[in-house]
Each structure stands twice: as structure tokens, then as C-alpha cells.
Write an enzyme that holds these catalytic residues in place. Structure first.
Site, PDB file in Angstrom:
ATOM      1  N   LYS A  66     -20.953 -20.012  -9.151  1.00  0.00           N
ATOM      2  CA  LYS A  66     -20.204 -19.949 -10.418  1.00  0.00           C
ATOM      3  C   LYS A  66     -18.776 -19.480 -10.135  1.00  0.00           C
ATOM      4  O   LYS A  66     -17.818 -19.961 -10.745  1.00  0.00           O
ATOM      5  CB  LYS A  66     -20.880 -18.977 -11.391  1.00  0.00           C
ATOM      6  CG  LYS A  66     -22.248 -19.421 -11.859  1.00  0.00           C
ATOM      7  CD  LYS A  66     -22.185 -20.323 -13.079  1.00  0.00           C
ATOM      8  CE  LYS A  66     -23.570 -20.843 -13.422  1.00  0.00           C
ATOM      9  NZ  LYS A  66     -23.606 -21.756 -14.552  1.00  0.00           N
ATOM     10  N   GLU A 119     -24.601 -13.889 -16.311  1.00  0.00           N
ATOM     11  CA  GLU A 119     -25.256 -15.131 -15.876  1.00  0.00           C
ATOM     12  C   GLU A 119     -26.716 -14.876 -15.533  1.00  0.00           C
ATOM     13  O   GLU A 119     -27.051 -13.859 -14.914  1.00  0.00           O
ATOM     14  CB  GLU A 119     -24.515 -15.673 -14.637  1.00  0.00           C
ATOM     15  CG  GLU A 119     -24.902 -17.062 -14.215  1.00  0.00           C
ATOM     16  CD  GLU A 119     -24.474 -18.148 -15.213  1.00  0.00           C
ATOM     17  OE1 GLU A 119     -23.325 -18.113 -15.677  1.00  0.00           O
ATOM     18  OE2 GLU A 119     -25.317 -19.012 -15.526  1.00  0.00           O
ATOM     19  N   GLY A 124     -35.622 -18.850 -24.894  1.00  0.00           N
ATOM     20  CA  GLY A 124     -34.934 -17.814 -24.131  1.00  0.00           C
ATOM     21  C   GLY A 124     -33.458 -17.790 -24.452  1.00  0.00           C
ATOM     22  O   GLY A 124     -33.020 -18.249 -25.523  1.00  0.00           O
ATOM     23  N   TYR A 161       0.866  -1.184   0.000  1.00  0.00           N
ATOM     24  CA  TYR A 161       0.000   0.000   0.000  1.00  0.00           C
ATOM     25  C   TYR A 161       0.898   1.228   0.000  1.00  0.00           C
ATOM     26  O   TYR A 161       2.032   1.163  -0.478  1.00  0.00           O
ATOM     27  CB  TYR A 161      -0.950  -0.108   1.213  1.00  0.00           C
ATOM     28  CG  TYR A 161      -2.058   0.897   1.174  1.00  0.00           C
ATOM     29  CD1 TYR A 161      -2.820   1.069   0.026  1.00  0.00           C
ATOM     30  CD2 TYR A 161      -2.323   1.695   2.275  1.00  0.00           C
ATOM     31  CE1 TYR A 161      -3.817   2.021  -0.021  1.00  0.00           C
ATOM     32  CE2 TYR A 161      -3.336   2.638   2.239  1.00  0.00           C
ATOM     33  CZ  TYR A 161      -4.073   2.810   1.087  1.00  0.00           C
ATOM     34  OH  TYR A 161      -5.044   3.754   1.048  1.00  0.00           O
TER      35      TYR A 161
HETATM   36  N1  LIG Z   1     -27.945 -27.232 -18.484  1.00  0.00           N
HETATM   37  C1  LIG Z   1     -27.429 -26.029 -18.621  1.00  0.00           C
HETATM   38  O1  LIG Z   1     -26.225 -25.862 -18.724  1.00  0.00           O
HETATM   39  C2  LIG Z   1     -28.312 -24.829 -18.673  1.00  0.00           C
HETATM   40  C3  LIG Z   1     -29.642 -24.929 -18.459  1.00  0.00           C
HETATM   41  N2  LIG Z   1     -30.427 -23.811 -18.528  1.00  0.00           N
HETATM   42  C4  LIG Z   1     -31.827 -23.980 -18.226  1.00  0.00           C
HETATM   43  O2  LIG Z   1     -32.620 -23.536 -19.314  1.00  0.00           O
HETATM   44  C5  LIG Z   1     -33.811 -22.930 -18.829  1.00  0.00           C
HETATM   45  C6  LIG Z   1     -33.975 -21.552 -19.461  1.00  0.00           C
HETATM   46  O3  LIG Z   1     -32.944 -20.685 -19.023  1.00  0.00           O
HETATM   47  P1  LIG Z   1     -32.692 -19.298 -19.756  1.00  0.00           P
HETATM   48  O4  LIG Z   1     -32.698 -19.481 -21.221  1.00  0.00           O
HETATM   49  O5  LIG Z   1     -31.510 -18.698 -19.093  1.00  0.00           O
HETATM   50  O6  LIG Z   1     -34.004 -18.484 -19.318  1.00  0.00           O
HETATM   51  P2  LIG Z   1     -34.889 -17.428 -20.110  1.00  0.00           P
HETATM   52  O7  LIG Z   1     -35.743 -16.781 -19.080  1.00  0.00           O
HETATM   53  O8  LIG Z   1     -34.071 -16.571 -20.976  1.00  0.00           O
HETATM   54  O9  LIG Z   1     -35.795 -18.315 -21.047  1.00  0.00           O
HETATM   55  C7  LIG Z   1     -36.768 -19.178 -20.571  1.00  0.00           C
HETATM   56  C8  LIG Z   1     -37.510 -19.721 -21.764  1.00  0.00           C
HETATM   57  O10 LIG Z   1     -38.195 -20.888 -21.367  1.00  0.00           O
HETATM   58  C9  LIG Z   1     -39.495 -20.813 -21.900  1.00  0.00           C
HETATM   59  N3  LIG Z   1     -40.400 -21.627 -21.107  1.00  0.00           N
HETATM   60  C10 LIG Z   1     -40.622 -21.597 -19.779  1.00  0.00           C
HETATM   61  N4  LIG Z   1     -41.510 -22.553 -19.450  1.00  0.00           N
HETATM   62  C11 LIG Z   1     -41.824 -23.205 -20.594  1.00  0.00           C
HETATM   63  C12 LIG Z   1     -42.659 -24.295 -20.911  1.00  0.00           C
HETATM   64  N5  LIG Z   1     -43.351 -24.924 -19.970  1.00  0.00           N
HETATM   65  N6  LIG Z   1     -42.741 -24.689 -22.204  1.00  0.00           N
HETATM   66  C13 LIG Z   1     -42.030 -24.069 -23.153  1.00  0.00           C
HETATM   67  N7  LIG Z   1     -41.207 -23.042 -22.913  1.00  0.00           N
HETATM   68  C14 LIG Z   1     -41.117 -22.618 -21.640  1.00  0.00           C
HETATM   69  C15 LIG Z   1     -39.841 -19.365 -21.848  1.00  0.00           C
HETATM   70  O11 LIG Z   1     -40.900 -19.139 -22.757  1.00  0.00           O
HETATM   71  P3  LIG Z   1     -41.521 -17.666 -23.043  1.00  0.00           P
HETATM   72  O12 LIG Z   1     -40.541 -17.047 -23.988  1.00  0.00           O
HETATM   73  O13 LIG Z   1     -42.842 -17.979 -23.666  1.00  0.00           O
HETATM   74  O14 LIG Z   1     -41.605 -16.997 -21.732  1.00  0.00           O
HETATM   75  C16 LIG Z   1     -38.539 -18.752 -22.318  1.00  0.00           C
HETATM   76  O15 LIG Z   1     -38.446 -18.723 -23.711  1.00  0.00           O
HETATM   77  C17 LIG Z   1     -33.684 -22.927 -17.316  1.00  0.00           C
HETATM   78  O16 LIG Z   1     -34.356 -24.046 -16.786  1.00  0.00           O
HETATM   79  C18 LIG Z   1     -32.202 -23.105 -17.057  1.00  0.00           C
HETATM   80  O17 LIG Z   1     -31.939 -23.754 -15.845  1.00  0.00           O
HETATM   81  C19 LIG Z   1     -29.920 -22.579 -18.820  1.00  0.00           C
HETATM   82  C20 LIG Z   1     -28.593 -22.429 -19.034  1.00  0.00           C
HETATM   83  C21 LIG Z   1     -27.672 -23.552 -18.924  1.00  0.00           C
HETATM   84  C1  LIG Z   2     -26.496 -24.123 -15.517  1.00  0.00           C
HETATM   85  C2  LIG Z   2     -27.022 -22.773 -15.620  1.00  0.00           C
HETATM   86  O1  LIG Z   2     -26.276 -21.840 -15.827  1.00  0.00           O
HETATM   87  C3  LIG Z   2     -28.433 -22.547 -15.493  1.00  0.00           C
HETATM   88  O2  LIG Z   2     -29.193 -23.494 -15.328  1.00  0.00           O
HETATM   89  O3  LIG Z   2     -28.841 -21.357 -15.560  1.00  0.00           O
HETATM   90 MG   LIG Z   3     -27.212 -19.922 -15.670  1.00  0.00          MG
END
Ligand SMILES: NC(=O)C1=CN([C@@H]2O[C@H](COP(=O)(O)OP(=O)(O)OC[C@H]3O[C@@H](n4cnc5c(N)ncnc54)[C@H](OP(=O)(O)O)[C@@H]3O)[C@@H](O)[C@H]2O)C=CC1
Ligand SMILES: CC(=O)C(=O)O
Ligand SMILES: [Mg+2]
Length: 757
Positions: free
Chosen positions: A98, A140, A200, A43
Site C-alpha cells: 500500500k 488497513e 465486515g 542535523y
Molecule cells: N476489492 C477491494 O477493494 C476490497 C476487497 N476486500 C475484500 O473483502 C473481504 C472482507 O474484508 P474485510 O471487510 O476487511 O474483512 P472483515 O474481517 O472485517 O470481514 C469479513 C466478513 O466476511 C464475512 N465472511 C467470510 N466468509 C464468508 C462467507 N463464506 N460467506 C459470507 N460471509 C463471509 C465474515 O462473516 P462473519 O461476520 O460471520 O465472520 C465477515 O463479516 C476480503 O476478501 C477482502 O479482500 C476488502 C477491502 C477492499
Molecule cells: C484491496 C484491499 O484492501 C483488501 O482486499 O483488503
Molecule cells: Mg485491505
């Protein structure tokens, strides 16, 4: 927690996060801060020098600060896993998680930042201003569509890598898994018909990447909560409409008819088993919603036994989760000081992961997973996160792609040397311990917890059982189940309790012990009293009689007392005495210290045996042994009266053929400093710093181990008891629940060797 594969209770998850220092991260200084001089350098006034240097040449910030190895994990909490928009503060446990994964898997320092706004513009401004602090930004759990706008703007404004993990990390791992699942089922990417559920962040990025890799646009049908995204819909934003197709299908169920692949990035239980039956032969089902997938593997397999199934979870085969990506991708990007993480780097990472899964799995990883499913096939399409090869292979591929695509500011000149530095970042002991945990899961054993009424022991037993490491058998009174209930176990009947007062096994325990002790002055009634009243006798007898595989005790009485009791029931492995080894685990270095537990003044013969056994134990822990017999003198200086046994032990090893390096006597500071050895003692036979310190006596060994434990806390493991015929471990009285679980896991890991031997 989730409806299937429950591995822990909610109470356990909360306790894990709150125990000790709340949360999962802390910051430690990387420079000494002990003296006035240290402070003057760290420092004011010393710090002014690097300040002026950086002002003159900003690139030197990478030389004088932590910037180059520091990544911010940043969220606004609008899409926390699959839990939805629960806000910035609630996202903190995930972001801390993370950050620790960055450190654990790739030695990247990381800090979480939760930005409390749902306004994309405000978020962008807040993050963009942070550029000086970090070498990279990992966005994230930011919901679509804002995540697209935010990432695009930050990539344009910042000259360091900005990477939205849920988009690209997920896409890379999904692509790797898909490449391999297609290979296994004889499909070409250009032919497959894909249904993506979710539209999403993760779903859109995955779709874009697989299209870039050859999947045809008109072969991908995407669904959101309203069903299929088709050209006739008027509720679509620009990101969804980019993937709209001409079709008369409207629901997910209809979309799945004849589909080859389902990619779920939506929400728990969104995929019904009966819909899966309509998919093409050998369907590929990636149900990646966290923590609960769109369909569980048992449900999917019941509906379609010919399917390849993956989820985002670690407790099923085929974990398609971005944890396989972000630590290693940033490692490579930081190491070449990349200005961005571009498509070439992402595709290189996906290919590297896919190729790694097709290679033979190293012995230690295969063993850790019970030898099962660790060959490229339907239950192993992607490497497991604990595979130590990931840290070498993926960053090297990413760094190389960064150089090829012109975003590397500091190209790597010698890739062989770079791979070596990557290997060195992973402390082998840490990976061996992780693998030991996996091995315990793959081959669960029955472990006796002799002090089953103690809270800390019950916590350990809960963690052991719910972690899937084995079956705890609790020795205690009948109220043990009530105590488990107090600790949040709704149905404690699944925990086996052995009461040494009324168990039907008491008679056999007494017979066993009486047979051993009747000619040593013990009466049968005395033995009955010992077995009834002292859990160590009873538990050790249960172990000796094969009622369990291993035993843990120690928190209620001194080590020596527990050992004495156990030695009355269980033999030593051979003629030599058992001894204790402590392991000090540093980030890049592990040191074993022995004998920290048993023999007060070991003879030369005992010291030599301790060295030989410690060296074998070190190899089991992933270390190539370099033994130093330590003392207050180094090769006779200063002259000492108490070094004779040490010198004789060295001579004994000289006269035997041993397959490890050893040297002594030497002071610990010399033993641990190879430069000093080379400079002042060039005749020393050690080729690096010692990693096993054999102490001259119990006084010094126990004092050092206890001092270090008090000062360094969780970095000290053990003492591990070596040299008993059956797997018994005696914890220190200060042990916490996680120490006990580690001891139980290592004791369980020794079972097969012992019972065979
Ligand atoms: N295994 C992995 O490494 C990862 C897994 N994930 C998982 O993916 C999922 C989405 O995350 P993320 O993309 O960040 O979130 P977002 O909020 O960006 O997107 C969520 C999406 O899921 C859609 N959705 C929610 N419920 C339903 C359903 N019952 N049927 C169809 N579509 C549905 C939503 O639809 P709408 O547009 O109509 O609202 C939206 O398009 C989470 O469960 C997350 O845990 C994410 C990142 C990494
Ligand atoms: C794994 C992760 O990043 C998620 O489910 O959002
Ligand atoms: Mg995530």
C-alpha cells in the site's frame, strides 16, 4: 497462486520480494548530505532552528518537515485481504505494498507500521500518539467490528485525516462502479435490490455509503457466515443489526432470488454459479474478495451472459479495488491540509471516478489496453488504475469538497494551477512504461530470448510469460526445461525451446544467412557452424524469418559483439547506423542519453540523426523533447578543440525543419538547469531543462551511462537499440531479470510499426 488466471508462481512472488534489498520500500534523503556543511544544516546544530520554530508555531511543521506529505499505513493484521487474521508481522508485505502504491500513483510518501496487538484500546493508544509524525493515517486490514471502534476513536482524538481504507476506500470505488453499472442497465439507485455478502469492515461501509446515496434500506439484504442478517437473529452486534431486515429468507441463495446486485466482500468462492441464475435480468455482480473473488468472471458470465461483472483483481476487466481511491483521496486531503476525510469528500471521489469512466479514454490508455473495452460499457464501468487522469481528477474533487465542507486548513486558490501541479507529479515516462506493459498484455507477442540457458534470462522469461506480456521462445539446449523446473516451474512444457543444434528450423536459418554472406567470403559450412554454435546468429535468423516477433540478447557478451553478429543477419532501418539510448528515470524528471552504445566518434551528420531519432523516441516515452548537444564547453567557453562536430550538428538541424527544440554545445550542468540557461545564456533556444543529452562520442556517453547505472541502479533503463529494421534489443551484461523484461516489453511494443514499415 489462485485457481484461475495464474500469472506467476509462488517462487516468483517470493523472489520478487526478496531480490536486492528485501521488501518493497526504502527511504531516500530529499536534501544533500554530502558535506560537513550539509550535515550541520540537516542535523545539529542547524536542525535546532526549525525545532524552535515548530515549538513556537506547530503549523510550521508542514514547512520544515516531511509531515505534510507523509501517510502511515497501519494494520494489526486481523483481516489481511481475504486471508483472515494472520497477525501483524504477516501483514507487512501488504502494508509495504500500500505504501508503494501511495508513492507510485499519487506521489504521497508513506510508511507501513504493523502494531502487534488485538486489543482495540492498546491499538488506539499506540496510533493516537503518532499524530505529530504524519499528515494522515490510513488504517488497513483491521477486522470488524474492532475496526469501527478504532477508527471512530482515532477520528475523535486526532486532528489529521484518519481513513480506514477497507471501509471507505472500498465503499467509494464500489459506489462509483455501481452508479455506472446502474446507468448502463437503466436502473435507478432507489429501485435496486442489493445482496451484500460479508458483514465486515468493507461490507458495512459499502452498504452505508450506497444507502446514503439513495439505495433503500429495505432493499439491502446482508449475509454473513451464518446467512441472511434478519431481525430475528440474536447473535448480531450493533453494526450488523443496523442492517438487519424483516425477511423470511435465510441463505445467500434465497437472498439472491430476483436481486439486481450482488456485492461480495467476504471470501473466495462464496458465490455458486447456479445461485446467480436466480438474479434479475442484467444482474450486477461485484465479487471483490481478494486475492480470489467470490466467483470468477468466466464462471459468472457462463451462468449469466447478460451480467456486468467486476472483481478486485487487475487481470479481469472492471477492477473494483480501493487502489483507485486511497492514493488520490489522500493526495487531495493532504494538499488542502484537511483535518478529516468526511462524507462529502468520499461522495465527491465516487462521483469523480464514475464520471471519469464515462469520458472518452485518452488514446494512450486505450492503446495500452489493446483498444478493447476502453469505452464506457459493461467491461469498462470504472477507470483503470494506470489511467493518468486519475491523479488530476480525483484529488481535485476531494480537495474541493474538503473546502466546501469546511475541513480544509489551507484552501486552494487557483484550481487550474493546482491541476497543473497534480499533472506534474506523475513522471510521464513511468506511466508510459506502465502503459507499455499493459499494451504488451493486450497484444502479446513471441519474443526470442537468445541466451535461454542463463538463470537471469530464464527468470525474465518466466516473468514475461506469467505476467501475460507474451510468449518467450528460449534458445538453448535441451536441458532448459530442467533449469526452469529448478526455478519453480512445475510444468515447463509450456515454454518453447529452440535448440540451434537440432531444431528443424536450422536449415532455413542457414539458407537465410548464406544468402546474405556468400559473396562476403563465407562458405556454407562456416555458416552452418555459426548457426549451430552461436545463439545470436540462430535467434536473429529466426527473427528475420518471422518465427518470432522480437529478440532479446546481451547478458553473455559485450554489447558490440552481439550487435556485430546481429547486423550480419538483420539490416539497419535505413542508411544510418543504429545507436543506443539510456533513460534515467527520476521521480519527476526523465533524461535520455545517446549514443551510449555504437559509434565511437560520430560525425555531425550522425549526431543530427541521433538527435532526430532520440526526439521521436522521447515522444513515444511521453516526453516533449528538448535536445542538448553536450560537451565540456558551453557556447565556446572554455575554448575547445573537439566541439566542431557538435556545432555542425546544430547547424545541420538549423538547416532542416525539425519539430523539437535543440541547442548546443553546452555542459550537462547548464543543459539540465534552465535557470542557468536563462541567466547566463539568454539566447539559448531551450524553453526548459534539456531532457535529451546527445553526447559528443561513445567514450563520454558510455562512461556517463555506466557510471550512472552503477550509482543509481534501477533508475537507469537501457540502452535501447534504435535503428534496426526488426525489433532487437541487446541488454547490458549487468542486466537483471526486470531489465530484460522491460526490454522485451519495449521490443514487443515496436513490432507492429517495424513489420509494417
Ligand atoms: N476489492 C477491494 O477493494 C476490497 C476487497 N476486500 C475484500 O473483502 C473481504 C472482507 O474484508 P474485510 O471487510 O476487511 O474483512 P472483515 O474481517 O472485517 O470481514 C469479513 C466478513 O466476511 C464475512 N465472511 C467470510 N466468509 C464468508 C462467507 N463464506 N460467506 C459470507 N460471509 C463471509 C465474515 O462473516 P462473519 O461476520 O460471520 O465472520 C465477515 O463479516 C476480503 O476478501 C477482502 O479482500 C476488502 C477491502 C477492499
Ligand atoms: C484491496 C484491499 O484492501 C483488501 O482486499 O483488503
Ligand atoms: Mg485491505
Amino acid at each position: 497462486m489462485s485457481e484461475s488466471n495464474v500469472k506467476f508462481s509462488e517462487a516468483e512472488a517470493l523472489h520478487f520480494h526478496s531480490r536486492g534489498r528485501p521488501g518493497k520500500i526504502e527511504i531516500i534523503a530529499s536534501k544533500p548530505m554530502a558535506t560537513q556543511r550539509d550535515l550541520s544544516l540537516a542535523y545539529s546544530p542547524g536542525v535546532a532552528v526549525p525545532v524552535r520554530a515548530i515549538a513556537e508555531d506547530p503549523a510550521t511543521a508542514y514547512d520544515y518537515t516531511a509531515k505534510g506529505n507523509l501517510v502511515a499505513v497501519i494494520s494489526n493484521g486481523t483481516a489481511i485481504l481475504g486471508l483472515g487474521d494472520l497477525g501483524a508481522l504477516a501483514s507487512k508485505p501488504v502494508m509495504e505494498g500500500k505504501a508503494v502504491l501511495f508513492k507510485r500513483f499519487a506521489d504521497v510518501d508513506s510508511i507501513d507500521l504493523e502494531v502487534d496487538t488485538r486489543d482495540a484500546e492498546a491499538f488506539i493508544n499506540a496510533v493516537a500518539l503518532l499524530e505529530p509524525s504524519f499528515g494522515g493515517i490510513n488504517l488497513e486490514d483491521i477486522a470488524a467490528p474492532d475496526c469501527f471502534v478504532i477508527e471512530q476513536a482515532l477520528r475523535e482524538r486526532m486532528n489529521i485525516p484518519v481513513f480506514h481504507d477497507d471501509q471507505h476506500g472500498t465503499a467509494i470505488i464500489t459506489a462509483a462502479g455501481l452508479i455506472n453499472a446502474c446507468l448502463l442497465t437503466g436502473r435507478a439507485l432507489k429501485d435496486i435490490k442489493v445482496v451484500v455478502n460479508g458483514a465486515g469492515a468493507a461490507a458495512i461501509a459499502c452498504t452505508e455509503l450506497i444507502k446514503a446515496m439513495g439505495v433503500r434500506s429495505d432493499h439491502v439484504m446482508m449475509c454473513d457466515r451464518s446467512g441472511v442478517i434478519h431481525k430475528g437473529r440474536d447473535d448480531l452486534d450493533q453494526w450488523k443489526s443496523a442492517h438487519a431486515v424483516d425477511t423470511d429468507r435465510r441463505t445467500l441463495e434465497e437472498a439472491l432470488d430476483g436481486a439486481d446486485v450482488f456485492l461480495g466482500l467476504s471470501a473466495a468462492r462464496a458465490l455458486k454459479p447456479e445461485w446467480v441464475t436466480k438474479m434479475a435480468p442484467q444482474p450486477i455482480i461485484f465479487a471483490m474478495a481478494n486475492p480470489d473473488p467470490e466467483i470468477t468472471p468466466p464462471e459468472a458470465k457462463a451462468a449469466r451472459p447478460d451480467a456486468i461483472v467486476a472483481t478486485g483483481r487487475s487481470d479481469y476487466p472492471n477492477q473494483v479495488n480501493n487502489v483507485l481511491g486511497f492514493p488520490f483521496i489522500f493526495r487531495g486531503a493532504l494538499d488542502v491540509r484537511a483535518t478529516a476525510i468526511n462524507d462529502e469528500m468520499k461522495i465527491a471521489a465516487a462521483n469523480a471516478l464514475a464520471e471519469l469512466a464515462r469520458e472518452a479514454v485518452p488514446e494512450e490508455v486505450a492503446a495500452a489496453y489493446g483498444g478493447k473495452s476502453q469505452r464506457f460499457g459493461a467491461d469498462y464501468i470504472i477507470p483503470a488504475p494506470f489511467d493518468p487522469r486519475l491523479l488530476e481528477v480525483v484529488p481535485a474533487a476531494v480537495a474541493e469538497a474538503a473546502m466546501r465542507s469546511g475541513v480544509a486548513q489551507r484552501p486552494i486558490e487557483n484550481f487550474a494551477a493546482y491541476r497543473q501541479t497534480l499533472r506534474a507529479r506523475l513522471n510521464p515516462t513511468v506511466s508510459v512504461l506502465s502503459l507499455a506493459y499493459e499494451a504488451a498484455k493486450a497484444n502479446p507477442k513471441r519474443v526470442l530470448f537468445a541466451e535461454g540457458e542463463e538463470h537471469v534470462v530464464l527468470r525474465a522469461a518466466i516473468a514475461f510469460k506469467e505476467g501475460g506480456y507474451g510468449t518467450p521462445v528460449l534458445v538453448g539446449r535441451d536441458d532448459v526445461h530442467d533449469r526452469l523446473r529448478e526455478l519453480g516451474i512445475d510444468d515447463p512444457s509450456g515454454y518453447e525451446v529452440l535448440n540451434s543444434r537440432n531444431s528443424p528450423l536450422v536449415g532455413r536459418a542457414v539458407d537465410h544467412l548464406y544468402a546474405r554472406l556468400q559473396r562476403k567470403g563465407y562458405l556454407r559450412r562456416e555458416i552452418e557452424r555459426m548457426v549451430n554454435q552461436d545463439r545470436n546468429y540462430f535467434a536473429a535468423a529466426m527473427l528475420a524469418l518471422g518465427e518470432a516477433d522480437a529478440m532479446i540478447t546481451g547478458v553473455t557478451r559485450p554489447f558490440s559483439q552481439s550487435l556485430k553478429q546481429i547486423e550480419m543477419v538483420i539490416d539497419h532501418e535505413d542508411q544510418s547506423d543504429p545507436f543506443g539510448v539510456n533513460i534515467i528515470v527520476g521521480q519527476n524528471q526523465t533524461v535520455l542519453v545517446a549514443d551510449t552504445a555504437v559509434t565511437e566518434r560520430p560525425t555531425a551528420e550522425q549526431l543530427a540523426t541521433i538527435a532526430i531519432r532520440s526526439a521521436a523516441f522521447a515522444r513515444r516515452m511521453g516526453q516533449e523533447p528538448r535536445v542538448a548537444f553536450v560537451s565540456y564547453t558551453t557556447f565556446g567557453n572554455p575554448p575547445g578543440a573537439y566541439v566542431g562536430e557538435l556545432r555542425e550538428a546544430v547547424a545541420l538541424l538549423d538547416s532542416r525543419t525539425v519539430d523539437f527544440e535543440y541547442e548546443g554545445e553546452m555542459a550537462p550542468d547548464v543543459a539540465l538547469n534552465h535557470d542557468m540557461q536563462r541567466r547566463y545564456y539568454p539566447f539559448s533556444r531551450l524553453t526548459g531543462p534539456a531532457n535529451i543529452l546527445i553526447m559528443p562520442g561513445l567514450q563520454s556517453a558510455s562512461l556517463s551511462a555506466k557510471l550512472l547505472r552503477a550509482l543509481s541502479g534501477e533508475n537507469m533503463l537501457g540502452p535501447f537499440l534504435l535503428g534496426m529494421k526488426l525489433p532487437v534489443q541487446i541488454a547490458p551484461m549487468t542486466a537483471g531479470a526486470s531489465d530484460l523484461v522491460t526490454l522485451a516489453v519495449l521490443a514487443a511494443g515496436a513490432v507492429d510499426g517495424k513489420r509494417r514499415g
